[in-house]
Design a protein around this motif. Structure first.
Motif, PDB file in Angstrom:
ATOM      1  N   SER A 240     -13.803  25.075  13.583  1.00 24.71           N
ATOM      2  CA  SER A 240     -13.959  23.700  13.128  1.00 24.71           C
ATOM      3  C   SER A 240     -15.160  23.581  12.201  1.00 24.71           C
ATOM      4  CB  SER A 240     -14.049  22.722  14.296  1.00 24.71           C
ATOM      5  OG  SER A 240     -14.841  23.240  15.305  1.00 24.71           O
ATOM      6  N   TYR A 241     -16.173  24.422  12.405  1.00 17.21           N
ATOM      7  CA  TYR A 241     -17.274  24.364  11.441  1.00 17.21           C
ATOM      8  C   TYR A 241     -16.795  24.809  10.071  1.00 17.21           C
ATOM      9  CZ  TYR A 241     -21.558  24.797   8.975  1.00 17.21           C
ATOM     10  OH  TYR A 241     -22.518  24.615   8.024  1.00 17.21           O
ATOM     11  N   LEU A 242     -15.962  25.866  10.050  1.00 18.76           N
ATOM     12  CA  LEU A 242     -15.470  26.357   8.757  1.00 18.76           C
ATOM     13  C   LEU A 242     -14.609  25.299   8.070  1.00 18.76           C
ATOM     14  CD1 LEU A 242     -14.585  30.046   9.569  1.00 18.76           C
ATOM     15  CD2 LEU A 242     -16.328  29.216   8.001  1.00 18.76           C
ATOM     16  N   LYS A 243     -13.746  24.645   8.838  1.00 18.28           N
ATOM     17  CA  LYS A 243     -12.907  23.593   8.263  1.00 18.28           C
ATOM     18  C   LYS A 243     -13.781  22.488   7.679  1.00 18.28           C
ATOM     19  CE  LYS A 243      -8.536  24.406  10.104  1.00 18.28           C
ATOM     20  NZ  LYS A 243      -7.275  24.331   9.403  1.00 18.28           N
ATOM     21  N   PHE A 244     -14.800  22.140   8.452  1.00 22.62           N
ATOM     22  CA  PHE A 244     -15.735  21.104   7.990  1.00 22.62           C
ATOM     23  C   PHE A 244     -16.421  21.556   6.717  1.00 22.62           C
ATOM     24  CE2 PHE A 244     -20.370  20.742   8.128  1.00 22.62           C
ATOM     25  CZ  PHE A 244     -20.510  19.437   7.709  1.00 22.62           C
ATOM     26  N   PHE A 245     -16.876  22.780   6.716  1.00 19.18           N
ATOM     27  CA  PHE A 245     -17.638  23.281   5.579  1.00 19.18           C
ATOM     28  C   PHE A 245     -16.760  23.353   4.337  1.00 19.18           C
ATOM     29  CE2 PHE A 245     -19.153  27.018   3.128  1.00 19.18           C
ATOM     30  CZ  PHE A 245     -20.324  26.448   2.672  1.00 19.18           C
TER      31      PHE A 245
ATOM     32  N   TRP B  77     -13.272  15.365   7.345  1.00 21.47           N
ATOM     33  CA  TRP B  77     -14.633  15.926   7.403  1.00 21.47           C
ATOM     34  C   TRP B  77     -15.307  15.537   8.711  1.00 21.47           C
ATOM     35  CZ3 TRP B  77     -19.654  13.941   7.468  1.00 21.47           C
ATOM     36  CH2 TRP B  77     -20.672  14.718   6.917  1.00 21.47           C
ATOM     37  N   TRP B  78     -15.247  14.260   9.017  1.00 16.83           N
ATOM     38  CA  TRP B  78     -15.895  13.774  10.239  1.00 16.83           C
ATOM     39  C   TRP B  78     -15.292  14.415  11.476  1.00 16.83           C
ATOM     40  CZ3 TRP B  78     -20.336  11.758  11.168  1.00 16.83           C
ATOM     41  CH2 TRP B  78     -20.954  10.923  10.232  1.00 16.83           C
ATOM     42  N   SER B  79     -13.945  14.470  11.504  1.00 20.32           N
ATOM     43  CA  SER B  79     -13.350  14.936  12.760  1.00 20.32           C
ATOM     44  C   SER B  79     -13.676  16.405  12.995  1.00 20.32           C
ATOM     45  CB  SER B  79     -11.851  14.691  12.752  1.00 20.32           C
ATOM     46  OG  SER B  79     -11.288  15.210  11.586  1.00 20.32           O
ATOM     47  N   TRP B  80     -13.671  17.230  11.939  1.00 27.24           N
ATOM     48  CA  TRP B  80     -14.025  18.635  12.162  1.00 27.24           C
ATOM     49  C   TRP B  80     -15.487  18.791  12.543  1.00 27.24           C
ATOM     50  CZ3 TRP B  80     -10.430  21.562  13.560  1.00 27.24           C
ATOM     51  CH2 TRP B  80      -9.157  21.524  12.987  1.00 27.24           C
ATOM     52  N   LEU B  81     -16.337  17.985  11.922  1.00 25.55           N
ATOM     53  CA  LEU B  81     -17.757  18.062  12.258  1.00 25.55           C
ATOM     54  C   LEU B  81     -17.974  17.719  13.732  1.00 25.55           C
ATOM     55  CD1 LEU B  81     -20.670  18.396  11.425  1.00 25.55           C
ATOM     56  CD2 LEU B  81     -20.713  16.037  10.697  1.00 25.55           C
ATOM     57  N   MET B  82     -17.343  16.633  14.152  1.00 24.79           N
ATOM     58  CA  MET B  82     -17.506  16.214  15.545  1.00 24.79           C
ATOM     59  C   MET B  82     -16.930  17.265  16.492  1.00 24.79           C
ATOM     60  SD  MET B  82     -19.118  13.551  16.033  1.00 24.79           S
ATOM     61  CE  MET B  82     -19.927  12.394  14.994  1.00 24.79           C
ATOM     62  N   LEU B  83     -15.770  17.808  16.092  1.00 22.48           N
ATOM     63  CA  LEU B  83     -15.131  18.808  16.954  1.00 22.48           C
ATOM     64  C   LEU B  83     -16.048  20.027  17.117  1.00 22.48           C
ATOM     65  CD1 LEU B  83     -12.659  19.350  18.585  1.00 22.48           C
ATOM     66  CD2 LEU B  83     -11.620  20.448  16.621  1.00 22.48           C
TER      67      LEU B  83
END
Lengths: 725, 820
Positions: A169-174, A186-192
């Protein structure tokens, strides 16, 4: 309005069949014959106990890790309708019919199965090819140790799942950072990311390593963000704030929430009560709460109390005295006062009762109006059963000769006067006029004549002292130390003036009734502190190993043996995968430093974005491996092969990426590339073959003959069990 | 961050410099130059404009002080070639803008209108005078009352005793490398101490023994800490007030003072640590003149100091780590400097390998060579070492040994494990506790010589006394089945299918039987591994294995320390895995058999590398063995920086002469606040630079000092403090002092920089000048006053304890945990 009707409603589904297929085979490999063997396998014996405690809502303390993993396992039990009635006493015991084995093992197995498609996703999010991603997933799929570990009621597969989830999830966010910051995606991956990190930490403390990895990578990226001068200051600030909230705030809150649920669930007193403080115990239903319920809160002159050592090390114990006296001469030739022994006794006993007396009066009962004892008051402590007064004097204590002996004073008409006045010092007072409170107040007794402090020395007395713990007067007050602090545990107002009546009164249980509550934060911090500081006796295990043995797979663990045949479950890794993963790690490191040095001299072998991806893959995989592996060299606890599995998953992720890199950048011609592909295919088939050979030991489904087992014993250090008939 | 900032600088340099000597000046060159603000005899004329601008604002008096920051001409002078000089010139303008007002003022002072020569001489004199003053005060405080108390204080009992051992040339064992104790011994020897004082326990009166030489030596080294710190800070910050503040903090710290006044390893250790730090900083600042004489000398001095630090205590590894990190980053910059050829980079690398690895290693080994040569008499440390090692020590029963050569039945022997620092096979009357295998007599290994190490070799099938003169002598041969009877308790060495106490995969070894009568589990087959001496078993030379007959396992020691029930001796097990490791091979050391003639035999002389390796194994094992006992009150690393609790050096009661090792709380708490402030201001500065904020030249210069100079010191503090959190061994308060030195230096740099920033911020008001001077002055005075209050801690106090209002220390017990 009509526009909606004009156009058809379209749902575009974007399904990666690779992922679906991987999930399918993952589930198949992990769930197949899940309830076999229907017997306790290895550490199930350990986690099973906690599941039972959850089912029965009984409080327990496990110092091995936070309770989230135990709770997840218990969730499986709850869904399967487990009532907690099973005696987890030995490995190999048959489960009775009330144990829902399948649903108990379901969650770890699901976590293990989902790790397979997640490996695929991580590699493709790192911008490597689909075949590399496929390779990583397939390696995860056939790795025998991972299969074994996830098919049982154990925590590692859950931990690995959340580790991978955090990274993914960090990679998805990044990756969504560049084009759509602050979008929902962006928010949901960061939170996850934050959620997965706190779940990983909540399962085992080991999860902290992955959390640190994610934090480190995030900090590095954030630092670049700060340097990005195309962003306004406000924008940078909001970026940083979002990361801080999601990666620092959310995990902390979730971690607390976890303990909140844990403490909500476990409200009954249980076998581990003794380790906790009196206040904590009183907050549980049953146990001490039953005794202390309704005790008067304020200690007054004339109160009958038991005094518990707050420190509780080496054992929780109560201030105690009994008829026996100190021996006139000790073994080493020193003399004693030959007065009545005062000890600390780890069991409830009528001899633990003391009466708080006003030195100025003779009465041993509570007057009305009540005269509460306050901080700084001078008191005498009368031993309930023998009516002697707690005393200390300038005589060396039996085992700690630098400290003073504490005794109950006997008047021998010798030149040793009674010195039995103690000043009460409430350690956790809020003001200097605080009243001494039951359970809540932590007090020190400072001797008036010598200013010695009543202290539990921690040493066990020899036979003459019935192996009870030594109590001394510590003259050189070395600051606040828990061993000098006491609290009142049981308490009642004394009513009988006569000694005989009083003895009867002491034997009878306390009766009045009020309840007491401790705040969640107080309970949480106490529980957390105890978990971190509790030292269980470190016994070496037959299958324990050292970190160095893990990399080369020089160790194994026998999990279970069929009671009659030689079918067995054995934790063994796929040798080919372990060896090649370690090689890939070494190859990556060498290549990385080679590129790095050449870049420093302005020779760029890789295009900039390929270098970025290469470096990020290394930071995550090598970093993940090193962080999850190297700290074990510093640990003093008993270690097992399965502690290496989280580190291994990171190595497995790296392996196909290195292969792809070699094929893309190091193979100069098409021929070399084809050659490499052929080699990779050959190597992968070997891995599959090995995995298949070890399959009987992984699933334990097929009994093997002794010769077959002997043939599988590729290393002398593998302890494969062979029945001698 | 570095890249961003240097890019910025290049841009600026390109715009302001009139004519850069070489067109494409690579960015990194600037960056490196700037790190060190080197001094320049001839600044380029372009600077005079800057000078003129600031000239009015700098009062004359201050300028004189400020200009002392320059390097002495000898160091700054040019051995370097013309190419270098031109580059230095460029760098000079850069430095001027970075240091801002100071150097600008300097430049102004050096402009042709000034009488350059005389002012420079004056300035140099002042600089030396200040250094001399700092050194003098340091020496005065350290040597004041050095002879008090005239009895053994705290660890003097160990290190004084070890000093005596060197004088008496008696072999001993200690967990630290030998340099510190050797120096103490040397100091004692030179000052006429004869090594006869016993140093039995703290409190013993020295009486007529000459102890002042040893104390004086430690105080002498301890006194150098302050000038070293002064010079280090001066070099890192180029600011006299910062250096003075640091010197004051350390001079007036009661802890440093106390620790320097006794016969301890710490002053020696700290001397070498600070010397290494100073020479490292100095050599960094000659980076623009590589391979010049000062460069070489500072580099090799760094290496020498590192060897010294490691030679005193293993804690020296931390400063080695720091120098190592500094060197790596240094080499990294050189490697990235494309104007340097690979050959030059290679030369740099070789120079560092030579001076920072080879030289220290050679010195370290030399220290051990001296240690081993000097100590040639048998002493209390013998048992820790192998038989071959002991044979070197005169007085040991293996020295010029005269013992029966071959083992025979009835011989009384001690059996020693060949693995280093395991010891002798041992048993005693205590049983294994309940739950640990069978409740039979314990068998362990033990490092000290003891009667319980003696075993009798007997035939497995008869219990008759083989020493009976009517029997013929029968030698033990390879492959014989024997029984080993413990001499003191008459129990047989025994093993069986029970788990060993700690290594659960092995079998338990016990003492079993009564008066030598046991069962078949007492039989062992003796095997000689090196049979070139024939089938007989030769004392010392033969490497033997003992194979248990029934289970087929081999006797060995796991090297694990047993818990309290086993007296913290080492575990003995019977290993079912027949691997050829040293831990299952033994040799016979002592051998008594009246029926055999004693012959003198030459024992294997171990080679020097073997001795070196063995000493280290023994030391590491000893260090790991220093575990806190249960219930012992131990000092925790988090106690240290907050000065939570001191150490009692001498005396406990009202009437005693009491010395209490405790940091000066004002200094220590200031240090603590400074670290927090540093982290705050440092991160603000770093973020500002990363954001590319356009800072005024002066602020930027100060920021650089804060980040680079302060960063070095913070790293030193971190490296000397945090590893202790990971250590399992027992820890003491005094372990923090090396870290404390770094933290004090950081405090000096931090406050000077912050106050300068304040002064700059207030530039408009008339206060501006005063803020800095006043701030530094009040800090200096505050420290001095706190020293006046707390000095009895170090110089000793008599009279009632501090709780008593009558006491001279009444009211100064600020924390309840201090007991003085």
């Amino acid at each position: 309005m009509l526009g909606v009707l004009k156009r058809p409603i379209v749902v575009t589904a974007d399904i990666n069949l690779n992922v679906v297929a991987l999930t399918g085979v993952g589930l198949l490999s992990r769930l197949w014959q899940l309830s076999y063997p229907r017997a306790v396998v290895f550490d199930e014996v350990y986690y099973g106990q906690y599941i039972s405690f959850y089912m029965k809502r009984i409080f327990f303390l496990d110092d091995s890790g936070p309770p989230f993993g135990h709770m997840l396992l218990a969730l499986g039990g709850y869904l399967g309708g487990f009532d907690g009635n099973f005696l987890w006493n030995r490995i190999g015991a048959e489960y009775s019919s009330n144990v829902p084995v399948w649903s108990l093992r379901l969650l770890p197995a699901l976590a293990g199965a989902l790790s397979v498609p997640m490996a695929y996703q991580i590699v493709s999010e790192l911008h490597f090819s689909h075949s590399a991603a496929m390779g990583a997933a397939l390696l995860m799929l056939i790795e025998n140790a991972l299969i074994t570990q996830s098919r049982l009621m154990l925590l590692e597969s859950l931990l690995i799942f959340f580790n991978l989830l955090a990274v993914l999830s960090y990679l998805k966010f990044f990756n969504s950072q560049k084009h759509s910051p602050f979008s929902l995606h962006w928010w949901s991956w960061l939170m996850l990311t934050g959620v997965a990190c706190s779940c990983a930490v909540g399962i085992k403390y080991m999860g902290v390593f992955t959390y640190l990895l994610v934090l480190g990578v995030a900090a590095f990226h954030a630092w670049h963000l700060i340097g990005d001068q195309t962003l306004s200051n406000g924008r940078v600030f909001s970026h940083l704030l979002a990361r801080a909230v999601a990666l620092l705030g959310v995990p902390v809150i979730l971690y607390l929430l976890l303990f909140y649920v844990h403490l909500m669930l476990l409200y009954r007193s249980g076998p581990h009560d003794q380790i906790m403080s009196s206040a904590f115990q009183a907050s549980l239903e049953g146990g001490l709460a039953r005794i202390t319920q309704g005790q008067p809160l304020e200690v007054a002159f004339g109160s009958q109390v038991t005094l518990r050592s707050v420190f509780g090390k080496p054992l929780p114990c109560w201030l105690h005295s009994h008829q026996s006296t100190y021996p006139m001469i000790y073994d080493n030739g020193r003399g004693s006062s030959h007065q009545q022994q005062v000890t600390c006794y780890p069991f409830k006993d009528v001899n633990n009762w003391w009466i708080v007396k006003d030195p100025g009066r003779h009465q041993l009962v509570v007057n009305s109006p009540l005269r509460p004892v306050r901080h700084g008051d001078v008191v005498q402590l009368v031993h309930g059963m023998t009516a002697r007064l707690l005393n200390t004097h300038d005589v060396a204590a039996p085992l700690s000769p630098h400290a003073q002996e504490v005794s109950c004073y006997i008047d021998y008409n010798i030149s040793m006067p009674a010195q039995n006045l103690w000043r009460l010092d409430i350690v956790n007072r809020e003001s200097d006029r605080d009243v001494w409170k039951t359970i809540l107040s932590e007090v020190r007794f400072v001797h008036v004549n010598t200013s010695a402090v009543l202290k539990l020395s921690g040493a066990h007395l020899p036979d003459w002292g019935f192996r009870q713990l030594e109590i001394v007067g510590e003259k050189l007050s070395r600051g606040h130390h828990g061993s000098m602090v006491w609290n009142v545990e049981e308490h009642r107002y004394g009513k009988s003036q006569e000694q005989r009546e009083r003895e009867l009164e002491l034997h009878s249980p306390t009766e009045v009734d009020i309840s007491r509550n401790l705040s969640f934060m107080a309970r949480f911090s106490e529980l957390q502190w105890r978990m971190l500081t509790l030292r269980t006796e470190d016994s070496e295990h037959r299958y324990s190993s050292t970190p160095l043995q893990w990399v080369t797979l020089d160790t194994s663990i026998a999990y279970w043996l069929h009671p009659k045949t030689s079918a067995q479950i054995h934790l063994l890794g796929n040798v080919v995968i372990w060896a090649s993963a370690s090689l890939a790690t070494a190859a990556y490191t060498l290549l990385f430093f080679w590129y790095l040095l050449r870049r420093r001299r302005n020779v760029c072998d890789l295009p900039e974005d390929a270098w970025q991806h290469w470096a990020l893959a290394g930071a995550l995989c090598i970093g993940g491996w090193a962080l999850n592996y190297l700290p074990f060299f510093l640990m003093e606890k008993t270690l097992f092969l399965y502690h290496y599995l989280p580190a291994l998953t990171f190595q497995i992720l790296l392996l196909p990426m290195v292969l792809q890199h070699v094929s893309d950048y190091l193979c100069r011609s098409q021929l070399q590339r084809s050659l490499l592909s052929a080699l990779v295919i050959a190597w992968f088939s070997t891995a599959c073959h090995v995995s298949n050979m070890l399959r009987p030991l992984t699933y334990g489904d097929r009994p093997l003959s002794p010769s077959e087992l002997q043939a599988l014993r590729w290393k002398d250090s593998w302890d494969i069990l062979i029945r001698k008939h | 961050m570095l890249c961003a900032s240097c890019r910025l600088l290049v841009a600026r340099a390109a715009t302001t410099l009139p004519a850069p000597p070489r067109g494409r000046g690579p960015a990194l060159r600037y960056q490196r130059r700037e790190l060190h603000f080197p001094g320049h005899p001839e600044p380029p004329s372009s600077d005079s404009s800057v000078g003129r601008l600031t000239r009015q604002s700098v009062p004359l008096g201050r300028r004189v002080i400020l200009r002392r920051g320059r390097m002495p001409p000898a160091v700054g002078g040019g051995l370097a070639g013309s190419e270098l000089r031109s580059r230095r010139g460029r760098c000079g303008s850069q430095a001027a803008r970075v240091v801002g007002r100071d150097v600008a003022a300097e430049a102004a002072a050096r402009s042709p209108k000034r009488p350059v020569r005389s002012s420079r001489r004056f300035e140099a004199a002042g600089r030396w005078a200040l250094l001399a003053l700092v050194t003098l005060v340091s020496f005065a405080t350290r040597f004041h009352g050095l002879d008090q108390p005239a009895h053994v204080c705290w660890d003097e009992t160990h290190f004084g005793k070890m000093g005596s051992y060197y004088i008496n040339r008696t072999f001993f064992f200690d967990v630290h490398p030998p340099l510190g104790k050797m120096l103490i011994g040397l100091a004692g020897y030179l000052s006429g101490y004869d090594g006869t004082f016993l140093f039995q326990k703290p409190g013993d009166k020295y009486e007529h023994h000459r102890y002042m030489g040893m104390r004086g030596f430690c105080a002498f080294l301890g006194s150098w800490l302050i000038p070293f710190a002064y010079l280090t800070v001066l070099d890192l910050s180029k600011s006299f007030p910062a250096a003075l503040l640091t010197a004051a903090l350390l001079t007036f710290d009661t802890g440093c003072l106390t620790l320097s006044q006794y016969i301890l390893l710490d002053p020696i250790l700290m001397f070498f640590i600070m010397a290494a730090m100073l020479s490292m900083v100095k050599y960094n600042s000659c980076a623009d003149r590589p391979f010049s004489a000062p460069w070489w000398s500072w580099l090799s001095l760094t290496g020498i100091s590192l060897a010294g630090a490691l030679g005193v205590k293993f804690v020296g590894l931390f400063i080695i780590l720091q120098v190592g990190l500094n060197t790596i980053s240094d080499l990294w910059h050189l490697f990235g400097d494309l104007s340097l050829s690979l050959v030059t980079v290679g030369k740099h690398l070789t120079a560092r390998i030579l001076c920072l690895i080879v030289l220290p290693l050679v010195l370290y080994v030399a220290i051990f060579a001296v240690h081993i040569t000097v100590l040639n008499k048998s002493g209390p440390g013998d048992g820790f070492f192998s038989s071959a090692f002991q044979a070197r020590l005169s007085g040991n029963n293996l020295y010029n040994a005269s013992i029966p050569e071959h083992l025979a039945y009835g011989s009384v022997v001690t059996v020693k494990n060949l693995r280093m620092a395991i010891g002798y096979l041992h048993s005693h009357r205590h049983l294994y506790p309940e739950g640990v295998g069978a409740r039979q007599q314990q068998v362990t290994t033990y490092l000290h010589k003891d009667y319980n190490n003696l075993w009798i070799i007997k035939k497995h099938n008869t219990n008759s006394d083989p020493l009976d003169p009517s029997f013929p002598v029968e030698f033990v041969r390879h492959g014989d089945i024997i029984r080993l009877e413990h001499k003191e308790t008459s129990r047989n060495l025994h093993s069986h299918y029970h788990e060993a106490p700690l290594t659960r995969k092995h079998y338990q070894v016990t003492g079993y039987g009564i008066n030598g009568t046991g069962d078949s589990n007492d039989f062992w087959r003796i095997e000689v591994v090196n049979r070139k001496f024939g089938n007989r078993i030769k004392v010392l030379r033969s490497r033997i294995r003992l194979i248990h007959l029934v289970t087929g396992c081999v006797l060995g020691s796991s090297g694990k320390v047993l818990p309290k029930w086993g007296w913290e001796q080492l575990e003995v097990t019977c290993t079912p895995y027949l691997k050829d490791t040293l831990s299952s091979i033994w040799n016979v050391e002592d051998h008594i058999n009246p029926k055999l003639p004693n012959i003198s035999l030459d024992v294997l002389q171990p080679s020097f590398p073997e001795i070196l390796l063995e000493s280290h194994m023994v030391m590491i094992r000893g260090n790991n063995g220093l575990k806190p006992k249960d219930n012992e009150f131990t000092s925790k690393p988090w106690h240290w920086p907050i000065n939570y609790q001191g150490l009692r050096f001498s005396g406990a009661n009202d009437t005693d002469f009491r010395v209490y090792l405790l940091g000066n709380p004002v200094v220590w708490w200031l240090n603590l606040v400074s670290i927090a402030l540093y982290l705050l201001s440092g991160s603000i500065a770093a973020i500002a630079m990363q954001r590319g904020a356009q800072l005024p030249a002066e602020v930027e210069g100060l920021t650089k000092i804060l980040l680079r100079g302060g960063g070095q010191l913070l790293l030193g503090w971190v490296l000397h403090y945090f590893p202790f959190f990971l250590m399992g061994r027992i820890l003491y308060f005094h372990h923090y002092f090396p870290a404390m030195l770094f933290s004090s230096m950081l405090t000096g740099v931090l406050w000077d920089t912050l106050l300068r920033l304040c002064a700059w911020g207030l530039a408009s008001s008339s206060l501006a000048r005063g803020v800095h001077a006043l701030g530094i002055l009040s800090l200096l005075l505050g420290t001095a006053y706190s020293f006046y209050l707390f000095h009895p801690l170090a110089y000793g106090m008599v009279g009632p304890l501090a709780q008593d209002p009558e006491s001279p220390m009444a009211g100064l017990r600020w924390l309840e945990s201090w007991d003085f």
